[in-house]
Write a protein that holds these residues in place. Structure first.
Motif, PDB file in Angstrom:
ATOM      1  N   ARG A  43       0.803  -1.227   0.000  1.00 48.88           N
ATOM      2  CA  ARG A  43       0.000   0.000   0.000  1.00 48.88           C
ATOM      3  C   ARG A  43       0.837   1.280   0.000  1.00 48.88           C
ATOM      4  N   GLY A  44       2.181   1.153  -0.048  1.00 50.66           N
ATOM      5  CA  GLY A  44       3.041   2.329  -0.130  1.00 50.66           C
ATOM      6  C   GLY A  44       3.402   2.959   1.206  1.00 50.66           C
ATOM      7  N   PHE A  45       3.018   2.308   2.314  1.00 48.12           N
ATOM      8  CA  PHE A  45       3.335   2.843   3.637  1.00 48.12           C
ATOM      9  C   PHE A  45       4.745   2.462   4.070  1.00 48.12           C
ATOM     10  N   ALA A  46       5.317   1.440   3.448  1.00 45.85           N
ATOM     11  CA  ALA A  46       6.658   0.976   3.803  1.00 45.85           C
ATOM     12  C   ALA A  46       7.389   0.524   2.547  1.00 45.85           C
ATOM     13  N   GLU A  47       8.704   0.423   2.675  1.00 48.00           N
ATOM     14  CA  GLU A  47       9.561  -0.108   1.609  1.00 48.00           C
ATOM     15  C   GLU A  47      10.566  -1.047   2.247  1.00 48.00           C
ATOM     16  N   GLN A  48      10.917  -2.106   1.536  1.00 47.05           N
ATOM     17  CA  GLN A  48      11.945  -3.004   2.048  1.00 47.05           C
ATOM     18  C   GLN A  48      13.297  -2.592   1.477  1.00 47.05           C
ATOM     19  N   ARG A  49      14.256  -2.440   2.358  1.00 46.42           N
ATOM     20  CA  ARG A  49      15.599  -2.023   1.965  1.00 46.42           C
ATOM     21  C   ARG A  49      16.427  -3.234   1.543  1.00 46.42           C
ATOM     22  N   PRO A  50      17.546  -3.012   0.888  1.00 48.83           N
ATOM     23  CA  PRO A  50      18.413  -4.137   0.493  1.00 48.83           C
ATOM     24  C   PRO A  50      18.905  -4.963   1.685  1.00 48.83           C
ATOM     25  N   ASP A  51      19.030  -4.336   2.870  1.00 48.54           N
ATOM     26  CA  ASP A  51      19.484  -5.072   4.057  1.00 48.54           C
ATOM     27  C   ASP A  51      18.334  -5.820   4.751  1.00 48.54           C
ATOM     28  N   GLN A  52      17.189  -5.927   4.069  1.00 46.98           N
ATOM     29  CA  GLN A  52      15.999  -6.651   4.521  1.00 46.98           C
ATOM     30  C   GLN A  52      15.197  -5.923   5.615  1.00 46.98           C
ATOM     31  N   ARG A  53      15.653  -4.750   6.045  1.00 48.96           N
ATOM     32  CA  ARG A  53      14.860  -3.973   7.005  1.00 48.96           C
ATOM     33  C   ARG A  53      13.796  -3.194   6.246  1.00 48.96           C
ATOM     34  N   TYR A  54      12.778  -2.779   6.974  1.00 49.45           N
ATOM     35  CA  TYR A  54      11.680  -2.005   6.390  1.00 49.45           C
ATOM     36  C   TYR A  54      11.766  -0.569   6.873  1.00 49.45           C
ATOM     37  N   GLU A  55      11.465   0.355   5.965  1.00 47.95           N
ATOM     38  CA  GLU A  55      11.463   1.773   6.304  1.00 47.95           C
ATOM     39  C   GLU A  55      10.169   2.406   5.788  1.00 47.95           C
ATOM     40  N   ALA A  56       9.924   3.639   6.208  1.00 46.28           N
ATOM     41  CA  ALA A  56       8.720   4.343   5.774  1.00 46.28           C
ATOM     42  C   ALA A  56       8.703   4.469   4.255  1.00 46.28           C
ATOM     43  N   GLY A  57       7.537   4.218   3.685  1.00 48.24           N
ATOM     44  CA  GLY A  57       7.354   4.386   2.250  1.00 48.24           C
ATOM     45  C   GLY A  57       6.941   5.810   1.933  1.00 48.24           C
ATOM     46  N   ASP A  58       6.588   6.043   0.684  1.00 47.79           N
ATOM     47  CA  ASP A  58       6.220   7.391   0.242  1.00 47.79           C
ATOM     48  C   ASP A  58       5.091   8.001   1.055  1.00 47.79           C
ATOM     49  N   VAL A  59       4.129   7.188   1.474  1.00 45.35           N
ATOM     50  CA  VAL A  59       2.982   7.707   2.214  1.00 45.35           C
ATOM     51  C   VAL A  59       3.396   8.253   3.581  1.00 45.35           C
ATOM     52  N   LEU A  60       4.395   7.641   4.206  1.00 48.22           N
ATOM     53  CA  LEU A  60       4.782   8.017   5.572  1.00 48.22           C
ATOM     54  C   LEU A  60       6.084   8.800   5.672  1.00 48.22           C
ATOM     55  N   ARG A  61       6.767   8.967   4.571  1.00 49.00           N
ATOM     56  CA  ARG A  61       8.131   9.513   4.632  1.00 49.00           C
ATOM     57  C   ARG A  61       8.181  10.912   5.246  1.00 49.00           C
ATOM     58  N   GLN A  62       9.136  11.095   6.169  1.00 46.86           N
ATOM     59  CA  GLN A  62       9.419  12.387   6.797  1.00 46.86           C
ATOM     60  C   GLN A  62      10.892  12.702   6.602  1.00 46.86           C
ATOM     61  N   ALA A  63      11.273  13.864   7.080  1.00 50.11           N
ATOM     62  CA  ALA A  63      12.690  14.255   7.017  1.00 50.11           C
ATOM     63  C   ALA A  63      13.517  13.330   7.902  1.00 50.11           C
TER      64      ALA A  63
END
Length: 172
Positions: A43-63
């Protein structure tokens, strides 16, 4: 859905999470945490990084500075919050003032049967929470008018005034 939303807050405010971190936070199995994170990615709230961790996606991204400062604050405060819970046998909240609102950063719950559940990730008007009022009182010496207009403060105070008659009426 509640679990997915409870994962969105740390992704947005604290930065990348491993599946095991998400599972620990929610008190669920790693497979359940993985499924929830996959839905957030879809749904675009998160993205999986190459190191297999998850970070905020476009919907949640902050500075990045905001994520790092909240994560550091939470990481530093949690051991002290646990110590307070152990000592007082009451739940403890970490909150910050965000404009005219109180943002709950972290909660450590007591083992008491009757308690308020975690409010981590929630934002409420500062003048309506005990922690918000405490933060506002601390700011009063510095510059209260920077956050609240005097007429609004008077309005809030009158709205919070409770009479004995009103209490008796509510109890009937």
């Amino acid at each position: 859905m509640d679990h997915a939303l409870r994962l969105a807050v740390p992704l947005q405010q604290e930065g990348p999470l491993r599946v095991s971190d998400a599972a620990d936070r929610l008190g669920v199995s790693a497979s359940t945490a993985h499924r929830l994170l996959a839905m957030l990615v879809y749904r675009g709230f998160a993205e999986q990084r190459p190191d297999q961790r998850y970070e905020a996606g476009d919907v949640l991204r902050q500075a990045p500075a905001t994520e790092a400062s909240v994560a550091l604050l939470r990481q530093t405060a949690l051991p002290l919050m646990r110590e307070l819970v152990d000592r007082l046998q009451e739940s403890v909240n970490l909150m910050v003032l965000a404009g005219t609102e109180t943002r709950f950063i972290a909660t450590e719950e007591s083992a008491q049967v009757l308690r308020v559940g975690s409010r981590a990730g929630r934002t409420l008007p500062a003048h309506l929470t005990s922690g918000g009022r405490t933060l506002l009182a601390a700011l009063a010496l510095a510059m209260p008018s920077a956050r609240f207009r005097r007429d609004r403060v008077a309005e809030w105070v009158s709205a919070l005034t409770v009479t004995a008659t009103a209490i008796m009426h509510a109890l009937k």
